[in-house]
Motif scaffolding. Structure first.
Motif, PDB file in Angstrom:
ATOM      1  N   ARG A  33       0.867  -1.165   0.000  1.00  0.00           N
ATOM      2  CA  ARG A  33       0.000   0.000   0.000  1.00  0.00           C
ATOM      3  C   ARG A  33       0.911   1.224   0.000  1.00  0.00           C
ATOM      4  O   ARG A  33       1.994   1.204   0.567  1.00  0.00           O
ATOM      5  CB  ARG A  33      -0.912  -0.011   1.221  1.00  0.00           C
ATOM      6  CG  ARG A  33      -1.857  -1.226   1.233  1.00  0.00           C
ATOM      7  CD  ARG A  33      -2.780  -1.195   2.424  1.00  0.00           C
ATOM      8  NE  ARG A  33      -2.052  -1.271   3.697  1.00  0.00           N
ATOM      9  CZ  ARG A  33      -2.613  -1.048   4.876  1.00  0.00           C
ATOM     10  NH1 ARG A  33      -3.885  -0.708   4.957  1.00  0.00           N
ATOM     11  NH2 ARG A  33      -1.895  -1.154   5.978  1.00  0.00           N
ATOM     12  N   VAL A  51      -3.299   4.877  -0.791  1.00  0.00           N
ATOM     13  CA  VAL A  51      -4.045   4.024  -1.711  1.00  0.00           C
ATOM     14  C   VAL A  51      -3.714   2.572  -1.398  1.00  0.00           C
ATOM     15  O   VAL A  51      -2.587   2.252  -0.999  1.00  0.00           O
ATOM     16  CB  VAL A  51      -3.692   4.399  -3.176  1.00  0.00           C
ATOM     17  CG1 VAL A  51      -2.225   4.191  -3.474  1.00  0.00           C
ATOM     18  CG2 VAL A  51      -4.551   3.639  -4.175  1.00  0.00           C
ATOM     19  N   ASP A  52      -4.696   1.693  -1.570  1.00  0.00           N
ATOM     20  CA  ASP A  52      -4.455   0.284  -1.272  1.00  0.00           C
ATOM     21  C   ASP A  52      -3.726  -0.392  -2.433  1.00  0.00           C
ATOM     22  O   ASP A  52      -3.301   0.251  -3.382  1.00  0.00           O
ATOM     23  CB  ASP A  52      -5.770  -0.419  -0.928  1.00  0.00           C
ATOM     24  CG  ASP A  52      -6.722  -0.567  -2.114  1.00  0.00           C
ATOM     25  OD1 ASP A  52      -7.835  -1.068  -1.908  1.00  0.00           O
ATOM     26  OD2 ASP A  52      -6.359  -0.186  -3.245  1.00  0.00           O
ATOM     27  N   SER A  54      -4.469  -2.337  -4.952  1.00  0.00           N
ATOM     28  CA  SER A  54      -4.969  -2.323  -6.330  1.00  0.00           C
ATOM     29  C   SER A  54      -5.337  -0.938  -6.828  1.00  0.00           C
ATOM     30  O   SER A  54      -5.574  -0.741  -8.023  1.00  0.00           O
ATOM     31  CB  SER A  54      -6.221  -3.210  -6.436  1.00  0.00           C
ATOM     32  OG  SER A  54      -7.278  -2.638  -5.683  1.00  0.00           O
ATOM     33  N   GLY A  56      -8.043   0.480  -5.609  1.00  0.00           N
ATOM     34  CA  GLY A  56      -9.483   0.545  -5.485  1.00  0.00           C
ATOM     35  C   GLY A  56      -9.980   1.357  -4.319  1.00  0.00           C
ATOM     36  O   GLY A  56     -11.126   1.820  -4.322  1.00  0.00           O
ATOM     37  N   ASN A  57      -9.150   1.524  -3.313  1.00  0.00           N
ATOM     38  CA  ASN A  57      -9.531   2.304  -2.132  1.00  0.00           C
ATOM     39  C   ASN A  57      -8.501   3.398  -1.883  1.00  0.00           C
ATOM     40  O   ASN A  57      -7.299   3.136  -1.897  1.00  0.00           O
ATOM     41  CB  ASN A  57      -9.622   1.406  -0.900  1.00  0.00           C
ATOM     42  CG  ASN A  57     -10.788   0.448  -0.996  1.00  0.00           C
ATOM     43  OD1 ASN A  57     -11.937   0.861  -0.989  1.00  0.00           O
ATOM     44  ND2 ASN A  57     -10.492  -0.836  -1.111  1.00  0.00           N
ATOM     45  N   THR A  58      -9.000   4.605  -1.666  1.00  0.00           N
ATOM     46  CA  THR A  58      -8.120   5.740  -1.413  1.00  0.00           C
ATOM     47  C   THR A  58      -8.546   6.435  -0.118  1.00  0.00           C
ATOM     48  O   THR A  58      -9.704   6.329   0.306  1.00  0.00           O
ATOM     49  CB  THR A  58      -8.163   6.753  -2.571  1.00  0.00           C
ATOM     50  OG1 THR A  58      -9.524   7.159  -2.792  1.00  0.00           O
ATOM     51  CG2 THR A  58      -7.606   6.136  -3.851  1.00  0.00           C
ATOM     52  N   TYR A  59      -7.603   7.139   0.474  1.00  0.00           N
ATOM     53  CA  TYR A  59      -7.805   7.765   1.766  1.00  0.00           C
ATOM     54  C   TYR A  59      -7.138   9.144   1.734  1.00  0.00           C
ATOM     55  O   TYR A  59      -6.049   9.287   1.167  1.00  0.00           O
ATOM     56  CB  TYR A  59      -7.172   6.915   2.867  1.00  0.00           C
ATOM     57  CG  TYR A  59      -7.554   5.461   2.767  1.00  0.00           C
ATOM     58  CD1 TYR A  59      -6.837   4.588   1.958  1.00  0.00           C
ATOM     59  CD2 TYR A  59      -8.645   4.956   3.465  1.00  0.00           C
ATOM     60  CE1 TYR A  59      -7.192   3.254   1.825  1.00  0.00           C
ATOM     61  CE2 TYR A  59      -9.002   3.619   3.353  1.00  0.00           C
ATOM     62  CZ  TYR A  59      -8.275   2.782   2.526  1.00  0.00           C
ATOM     63  OH  TYR A  59      -8.638   1.463   2.398  1.00  0.00           O
ATOM     64  N   LYS A  65      -8.928  16.795   1.043  1.00  0.00           N
ATOM     65  CA  LYS A  65     -10.048  16.094   0.415  1.00  0.00           C
ATOM     66  C   LYS A  65     -10.753  17.007  -0.569  1.00  0.00           C
ATOM     67  O   LYS A  65     -11.059  18.157  -0.261  1.00  0.00           O
ATOM     68  CB  LYS A  65     -11.001  15.615   1.508  1.00  0.00           C
ATOM     69  CG  LYS A  65     -11.847  14.426   1.124  1.00  0.00           C
ATOM     70  CD  LYS A  65     -12.583  13.884   2.345  1.00  0.00           C
ATOM     71  CE  LYS A  65     -11.639  13.260   3.341  1.00  0.00           C
ATOM     72  NZ  LYS A  65     -12.357  12.651   4.495  1.00  0.00           N
ATOM     73  N   THR A  69      -5.791  14.104  -5.484  1.00  0.00           N
ATOM     74  CA  THR A  69      -6.177  12.765  -5.905  1.00  0.00           C
ATOM     75  C   THR A  69      -4.943  11.883  -5.994  1.00  0.00           C
ATOM     76  O   THR A  69      -3.963  12.246  -6.647  1.00  0.00           O
ATOM     77  CB  THR A  69      -6.871  12.798  -7.278  1.00  0.00           C
ATOM     78  OG1 THR A  69      -8.013  13.668  -7.225  1.00  0.00           O
ATOM     79  CG2 THR A  69      -7.326  11.394  -7.675  1.00  0.00           C
ATOM     80  N   ASP A  71      -3.369   8.173  -7.128  1.00  0.00           N
ATOM     81  CA  ASP A  71      -3.631   7.007  -7.968  1.00  0.00           C
ATOM     82  C   ASP A  71      -2.331   6.252  -8.179  1.00  0.00           C
ATOM     83  O   ASP A  71      -1.244   6.811  -7.990  1.00  0.00           O
ATOM     84  CB  ASP A  71      -4.265   7.417  -9.312  1.00  0.00           C
ATOM     85  CG  ASP A  71      -3.381   8.321 -10.135  1.00  0.00           C
ATOM     86  OD1 ASP A  71      -3.562   9.542 -10.049  1.00  0.00           O
ATOM     87  OD2 ASP A  71      -2.515   7.801 -10.863  1.00  0.00           O
ATOM     88  N   SER A 104      -2.948   1.051  10.270  1.00  0.00           N
ATOM     89  CA  SER A 104      -3.612   2.207   9.686  1.00  0.00           C
ATOM     90  C   SER A 104      -2.708   2.968   8.719  1.00  0.00           C
ATOM     91  O   SER A 104      -1.564   3.299   9.037  1.00  0.00           O
ATOM     92  CB  SER A 104      -4.068   3.156  10.786  1.00  0.00           C
ATOM     93  OG  SER A 104      -4.512   4.384  10.236  1.00  0.00           O
TER      94      SER A 104
END
Length: 124
Positions: A33, A51-52, A54, A56-59, A65, A69, A71, A104
């Motif tokens: 990650r 980001v995780d 893949s 698919g999940n972002t924080y 916020k 972004t 990616d 976390s």
């Protein structure tokens, strides 16, 4: 061991945009990650985005916020941070980091590998 190299920092006027990139080498990139942190002079290093495995999940930190972004492109071993609507409070050294634990992503202790950082300066 994972080596991380950031690029894309610079000087930008408030309201402008920058895109930071981080290229990884050494181990299988998709096993990690990834996160971005920043550190302003005299302040603690703080979480910006993550980001995780893949993508698919972002924080995001509340302060970025809707403006930033994150990616990743596993085929290219890169993670990027698109920063829009920059303001002087975003001025800092930005670090890319790779996490090899399940803790976390908001906690810098979760990250085992760090880049050298890239300076972002926003002037008004």
């Amino acid at each position: 061991q994972v080596q991380l190299v950031e690029s894309g920092g610079g000087l930008v006027q408030a309201g402008g945009s920058l895109r930071l990139s981080c290229e990884a080498s050494g181990r299988t990139f998709s096993n990690y990650r990834m996160g971005w942190f920043r550190q302003a002079p005299g302040k603690e290093r703080e979480f910006v985005a993550a980001v995780d495995w893949s993508g698919g999940n972002t924080y995001y930190a509340d302060s970025v916020k809707g403006r930033f972004t994150i990616d990743r492109a596993n085929a290219k071993n890169t993670v990027s941070l698109q920063m829009n609507a920059l303001n002087p409070e975003d001025t800092a050294v930005y670090y890319c980091a790779a996490a090899n634990s399940y803790s976390s992503l908001y906690n810098k202790g979760t990250y085992a590998y760090w880049g050298q950082g890239t300076q972002v300066t926003v002037y008004s």
